[in-house]
Each structure stands twice: as structure tokens, then as C-alpha cells.
Design a protein around this motif. Structure first.
Motif, PDB file in Angstrom:
ATOM      1  N   LEU A   1      35.573  13.381  -6.612  1.00  0.00           N
ATOM      2  CA  LEU A   1      35.139  13.644  -7.981  1.00  0.00           C
ATOM      3  C   LEU A   1      33.783  13.016  -8.282  1.00  0.00           C
ATOM      4  O   LEU A   1      32.892  13.681  -8.825  1.00  0.00           O
ATOM      5  N   VAL A   2      33.604  11.745  -7.941  1.00  0.00           N
ATOM      6  CA  VAL A   2      32.352  11.077  -8.297  1.00  0.00           C
ATOM      7  C   VAL A   2      31.183  11.687  -7.530  1.00  0.00           C
ATOM      8  O   VAL A   2      30.064  11.782  -8.048  1.00  0.00           O
ATOM      9  N   ARG A   3      31.443  12.150  -6.315  1.00  0.00           N
ATOM     10  CA  ARG A   3      30.376  12.800  -5.566  1.00  0.00           C
ATOM     11  C   ARG A   3      29.987  14.135  -6.205  1.00  0.00           C
ATOM     12  O   ARG A   3      28.795  14.484  -6.258  1.00  0.00           O
ATOM     13  N   ARG A   4      30.971  14.854  -6.689  1.00  0.00           N
ATOM     14  CA  ARG A   4      30.663  16.112  -7.384  1.00  0.00           C
ATOM     15  C   ARG A   4      29.949  15.840  -8.705  1.00  0.00           C
ATOM     16  O   ARG A   4      28.997  16.547  -9.066  1.00  0.00           O
ATOM     17  N   GLU A   5      30.386  14.824  -9.416  1.00  0.00           N
ATOM     18  CA  GLU A   5      29.736  14.482 -10.678  1.00  0.00           C
ATOM     19  C   GLU A   5      28.284  14.078 -10.458  1.00  0.00           C
ATOM     20  O   GLU A   5      27.409  14.453 -11.246  1.00  0.00           O
ATOM     21  N   ARG A   6      28.014  13.328  -9.420  1.00  0.00           N
ATOM     22  CA  ARG A   6      26.624  12.967  -9.129  1.00  0.00           C
ATOM     23  C   ARG A   6      25.794  14.222  -8.877  1.00  0.00           C
ATOM     24  O   ARG A   6      24.656  14.334  -9.342  1.00  0.00           O
ATOM     25  N   ARG A   7      26.386  15.151  -8.145  1.00  0.00           N
ATOM     26  CA  ARG A   7      25.622  16.352  -7.803  1.00  0.00           C
ATOM     27  C   ARG A   7      25.265  17.170  -9.033  1.00  0.00           C
ATOM     28  O   ARG A   7      24.101  17.581  -9.204  1.00  0.00           O
ATOM     29  N   VAL A   8      26.228  17.420  -9.908  1.00  0.00           N
ATOM     30  CA  VAL A   8      25.954  18.313 -11.030  1.00  0.00           C
ATOM     31  C   VAL A   8      25.229  17.593 -12.165  1.00  0.00           C
ATOM     32  O   VAL A   8      24.381  18.188 -12.839  1.00  0.00           O
ATOM     33  N   GLU A   9      25.544  16.333 -12.385  1.00  0.00           N
ATOM     34  CA  GLU A   9      24.888  15.585 -13.461  1.00  0.00           C
ATOM     35  C   GLU A   9      23.414  15.340 -13.150  1.00  0.00           C
ATOM     36  O   GLU A   9      22.557  15.446 -14.027  1.00  0.00           O
ATOM     37  N   LEU A  10      23.115  15.016 -11.900  1.00  0.00           N
ATOM     38  CA  LEU A  10      21.752  14.643 -11.508  1.00  0.00           C
ATOM     39  C   LEU A  10      21.022  15.765 -10.778  1.00  0.00           C
ATOM     40  O   LEU A  10      19.972  15.533 -10.176  1.00  0.00           O
ATOM     41  N   ALA A  11      21.552  16.969 -10.843  1.00  0.00           N
ATOM     42  CA  ALA A  11      20.971  18.093 -10.105  1.00  0.00           C
ATOM     43  C   ALA A  11      19.503  18.290 -10.444  1.00  0.00           C
ATOM     44  O   ALA A  11      19.098  18.216 -11.605  1.00  0.00           O
ATOM     45  N   LEU A  12      18.698  18.537  -9.401  1.00  0.00           N
ATOM     46  CA  LEU A  12      17.281  18.875  -9.491  1.00  0.00           C
ATOM     47  C   LEU A  12      16.417  17.717  -9.953  1.00  0.00           C
ATOM     48  O   LEU A  12      15.243  17.908 -10.289  1.00  0.00           O
TER      49      LEU A  12
ATOM     50  N   ASP B   1      21.811  11.199  -1.416  1.00  0.00           N
ATOM     51  CA  ASP B   1      23.274  11.198  -1.336  1.00  0.00           C
ATOM     52  C   ASP B   1      23.754  11.870  -0.048  1.00  0.00           C
ATOM     53  O   ASP B   1      24.659  11.373   0.626  1.00  0.00           O
ATOM     54  N   VAL B   2      23.161  13.001   0.290  1.00  0.00           N
ATOM     55  CA  VAL B   2      23.516  13.672   1.546  1.00  0.00           C
ATOM     56  C   VAL B   2      23.277  12.736   2.728  1.00  0.00           C
ATOM     57  O   VAL B   2      24.104  12.621   3.642  1.00  0.00           O
ATOM     58  N   GLN B   3      22.172  12.050   2.668  1.00  0.00           N
ATOM     59  CA  GLN B   3      21.768  11.139   3.741  1.00  0.00           C
ATOM     60  C   GLN B   3      22.740   9.970   3.884  1.00  0.00           C
ATOM     61  O   GLN B   3      23.234   9.689   4.974  1.00  0.00           O
TER      62      GLN B   3
END
Length: 525
Positions: free
Chosen positions: A436-447, A454-456
Motif C-alpha cells: 500500500l505505501v509503495r502504491r501511495e508513494r507512486r500516485v501521490e508523488l507521480a511526475l 523508489d524503483v532503484q
């Protein structure tokens, strides 16, 4: 722009106008010289403003997501495409060079000379802390991208620079953390008037927490996040308005790059819209990013109970999707965006149109905010409070300390976005909360330039950054109502490769190694 460690900056570069909207240099650059600069507090301020100039920029912040699975850079001359698809090489002229010592050299020179000036002790101490932060930030960025980099803390002669070697990453990171810890107490919690935009205590602590999260120093990260939480930052009430120029320097912004139209403009807003809106569509959100957003009921789109309809894929989704990405059928700038129908202005395979059929919206939600989108005063956020909350939640989860504060941090972000609070019955274990927190980071901080890091650090490159990059399905959009009819397949943009033994780090630019034979190369390049 591109510099190397052999760059011996001209004195005038210290006097360039600072990237700070409210404390631009009011004097011409020839008002000071090396004899009189260090004779007054005003000279010190001018030198520090020069350190601010170019410490970070909108271009890199915008393009960094193209190195990840969030975005695609369609023009190879923008220097990020090859980094994103796995074809970068050390000698490639179309690979962005962030092996950049310009700011570091400026800050070193500032620190070597500032004590020559008699001035208020507290102010001088703060000025030093600001310069030390800017230097530490550069070392954070370079060590993140390249691993080992030369740790240079003094002005080098040409001869010295030609033989300097790479310092182990762990040593560079220790330096960064030690510096941020040392300077935080010397920085102000906030500024007013002409000082708005300078480095704050919150910026130092937040960057420190970011580095600690990335380096898995979870206990220290949690402690620093708690310090930031006590400084008075709050989430801006409306996510979709957080990035508008009218709302700059709001309660959520911890650190940003300041711009001013005409004087020091942010000239890259036009790279995001497609041709029908006067832009270049240089950066295109991917289908992978679009699919990451939950349904508005809090369920992921692959959940059979979510209500997701593949023929109406944008209905009832997390509101952050429509605030971040312009998708087919969305009302944008007075018309329904149509990138999926041949013959339309924004058709995905047209010139200066998005190859994924999606365009970035987060920074261009209202193009009317910009009389000239190639000459704007839009600040670029580097760190904001939502990141700190996500950092805190992740550090707690990875530490195995799952309590109400973790849910509270995630709930605050989700509720601000218009999403339901975390379902504690579903997300009730470390593994599920990690997802969940990984998904939240992706969509909240997108672009916003953070996804690649994070991928790294999660080492998920082979999973998320290899294979075909897809865009929207094709079909039609009713120009009067926006009704979407999808009849085709997802467009295929490019096929990426990912070598886990190489691609987590960037290549040391060959031109740097040509200048300095002592520089080693990263594995695989």
C-alpha cells in the motif's frame, strides 16, 4: 547546464541572480569584484545567492520520472529517453549529465571566504548552513545516480581536479547525513518577506529523512520525520490546486526551486501539453502509471469487486488520477481531450503529441495561469509534507512497528485526495502495508521526479522497467459530451530492457573520464 569537476567557475557566476523569487540580486553582476565582495554583508549575500543559482532545476525534476515506469520521454535529444529504456552508454551524447560540480565549487568557495567578513554572527552561521545544504543536496543527488563520486570540499586547482578519484558512496552518504544534522539547528523554521524560499530547518531534516529512508536507516528516519511533523507543516487542502502558481509557498511546501517570469523563468511548462494546446508533449504518462490509481472505493482495478470497467477505465477512480494525468475524454482547457481518434489535433501519433495518448496535468491544470507557458514563474517543489508522511509510514512499516500513527499518516494523505481511509481489515500486515505505501508513494508523488529513486532502492527494475511500454486504448471521444468509446488495443510505445547488474546506476560520462583518467566507470558500462 552540463559541467564537470574540472569546471573552474568564473567569479561572476557567484553573482548570478539567485533562483529565489523574492531576493533576486538588485545589482548588476559587475557591482562586486574579488577585492570588495568579502568586505560587506551585502557581498556575502550576493555570493550566497550565486550558490542558489542552478542548485536544482525544473528540467531535471520534470524529466526524472521518464527514467522510471511513470513516464516516457519521446525526444531523445532531451537526454532522458535512453536512460529510461536501458540503452544509455557512457559516450552517448544523448544521456543527461548530472555529474555536476558547479554548485559544489561555488559552495566550497563561499565557505572558504565567508569568514573574511565581519557581520552578524547568527546571520553568518545561517548563511553557512544554507551553502552547506546546497552542497550536501548535490552530493545526495550524484551519489544516488552514480554511486561513488569524488567528495570534494575545497576549491581544486586544475591539476588537482585532473587526478581526483571517486569516493565510496557510503562515505559520501555519511558526509551528507552529518552535514544535514549539523546545520539543521542553524537554519530558520520559516522565513517571511524577501527571504521566503531560502533553505529552512525543515528542508534539512526532510532531506536527511529521505536519505535515511533510502539507506534503510529506519530508526533515524523516523526520528527526523517526527521532528519535521512538529514544525507546523500541513497538507494543502486541495490536491489538484497544490501545484498552481497562485498557491505557491503554501503550508505543504518544505523546499522548492523559486522562479520568476521574465527574470528567472521556469521555461519548461510548455513541454507537457500536446500540440492542440500549444505544447510539445515531451513527457507522456504511461498506462502503467494510470493503472496504479485505485478506484474511488479504495480497491485496486484488478480486484473483481472494485467495479472497474475496462471500457470506461477512468470512471470512479482516485481523484489524483484526473489531477495528474489528462486522459482521453477528460475536459481540459475548454475541450474534451481526444488523443485516440485519427485526424484530431492531439492524435497520439501526430507531431508534438503524446505517444501514450496521455499528457501531464499536475503542473498545467490551468494553462490560463500562464500568459506565456514558456516563460512562467511557477516554482518547482522538491520536498513537500506529504512525502514526509509517506516516508514516516514506510520507515515504521519496514521497522515492523505498525501502529495507529502509520494509518494516521496514510489516512491524512488519502482523505485530502478524496479517498477512503485505509481499510485496516485488508491492510493488516507488514507485507500488505508495504504494498500500500509503495502504491501511495507512486500516485501521490507521480511526475515529481522521485519514482526512479523508489524503483532503484526497492530493486524492482526488472519487474517495472523492462518490456513494452503501453499507452491508452484507441477509439473515439464525443466532442460535445466527452463520451468515450474504446474499440482498439493499447498503443505500444517502446520496448525497454533492464540490466539489474548495470542499470540501477548511471554511467559516469565518458567526457569526464577523458578529462580525468583517474575516474573509474560503473559496472556494465
Amino acid at each position: 547546464m552540463k559541467r564537470n569537476i574540472l569546471y573552474i567557475f568564473l567569479f561572476a557566476s557567484l553573482l548570478e541572480t539567485a533562483c529565489q523569487k523574492d531576493y533576486l540580486s538588485k545589482q548588476p553582476t559587475d557591482a562586486y569584484n574579488n577585492d570588495n565582495l568579502w568586505s560587506s554583508p551585502a557581498g556575502v549575500a550576493a555570493a550566497l545567492n550565486g550558490c542558489y543559482n542552478g542548485w536544482e532545476g525544473d528540467y531535471n525534476l520534470l524529466y526524472m520520472d521518464a527514467v522510471s515506469d511513470n513516464s516516457y520521454s519521446q525526444w531523445y535529444w532531451d537526454n532522458y529517453q535512453h536512460l529510461g529504456n536501458g540503452t544509455a552508454s557512457a559516450a552517448d551524447p544523448n544521456v543527461q549529465n548530472r555529474w555536476d560540480y558547479k554548485t559544489i565549487q561555488k559552495c566550497n568557495w563561499f565557505m572558504e571566504n565567508v569568514d573574511r567578513v565581519s557581520m552578524d554572527t547568527k546571520l553568518k552561521t545561517r548563511y553557512k548552513a544554507e551553502a552547506r545544504f546546497l552542497r550536501a543536496y548535490q552530493y545526495f543527488t550524484m551519489s544516488q545516480l552514480y554511486g561513488d563520486v569524488p567528495l570534494v570540499l575545497k576549491t581544486l586547482s586544475t591539476q588537482e581536479a585532473a587526478v581526483v578519484t571517486r569516493t565510496p558512496r557510503a562515505e559520501v552518504r555519511k558526509y551528507v547525513l552529518d552535514e544535514l544534522a549539523a546545520i539543521a539547528p542553524d537554519l530558520e523554521v520559516s522565513y517571511s518577506g524577501t527571504d521566503v524560499g531560502r533553505i529552512t530547518q525543515g528542508a534539512a531534516l526532510s532531506l536527511k529523512a529521505r536519505v535515511e529512508l533510502y539507506d534503510k536507516k529506519y530508526a533515524d528516519c523516523i526520528a527526523d520525520c517526527k521532528k519535521v511533523m512538529g514544525l507546523g507543516y500541513t497538507l494543502y487542502p486541495k490536491y489538484q490546486d497544490l501545484f498552481r502558481i497562485a498557491n505557491e509557498n503554501n503550508s505543504e511546501v518544505i523546499l522548492d526551486v523559486q522562479y520568476k517570469a521574465n527574470d528567472l523563468p521556469n521555461g519548461d511548462i510548455g513541454i507537457m501539453p500536446s500540440s492542440g494546446f500549444g505544447g510539445w508533449a515531451s513527457l507522456s504518462p504511461t498506462q502503467s502509471l494510470v493503472d496504479a490509481y485505485e478506484m474511488k472505493n479504495g480497491k485496486t482495478i484488478d480486484d473483481p469487486a472494485s467495479g472497474y470497467d475496462e471500457n470506461n477505465p477512468y470512471n470512479n477512480r482516485d481523484p489524483r488520477l484526473s489531477a495528474t494525468v489528462v486522459y482521453p475524454g477528460q475536459l481540459y482547457e475548454g475541450k474534451y481531450y481526444n488523443s485516440i481518434e485519427a485526424g484530431k489535433d492531439d492524435y497520439y501519433n501526430g507531431n508534438n503529441n503524446s505517444p501514450t495518448a496521455y499528457i501531464e496535468k499536475k503542473f498545467t491544470s490551468h494553462l490560463s495561469d500562464f500568459p506565456d507557458m514558456w516563460n512562467t514563474g511557477l516554482n518547482m517543489i522538491v520536498i513537500r509534507y506529504a512525502e514526509v508522511l509517506l516516508t514516516y509510514a514506510e520507515a515504521q512499516i519496514e521497522s515492523g512497528v505498525i501502529d495507529n500513527t502509520v494509518y494516521d499518516a496514510l489516512d491524512a494523505i488519502r482523505k485530502r485526495a478524496g479517498m477512503p481511509v485505509v481499510d485496516r481489515a485488508v491492510y493488516n500486515s507488514q507485507d500488505k502495508l508495504r504494498t500500500l505505501v509503495r502504491r501511495e508513494r507512486r500516485v501521490e508523488l507521480a511526475l515529481e521526479g522521485l519514482r526512479w529513486y523508489d524503483v532503484q532502492r526497492w530493486e524492482i527494475g526488472p519487474t517495472v522497467r523492462a518490456g513494452v511500454v503501453y499507452g491508452s486504448r484507441l477509439g473515439t471521444v464525443d466532442a460535445a459530451t466527452g463520451k468515450l468509446t474504446l474499440t482498439g488495443d493499447h498503443v505500444k510505445v517502446e520496448t525497454r530492457t533492464f540490466n539489474a547488474g548495470r542499470d540501477y546506476l548511471w554511467p559516469v560520462p565518458q567526457k569526464e573520464r577523458d578529462l580525468n583518467k583517474a575516474l573509474s566507470q560503473n559496472a556494465g558500462y
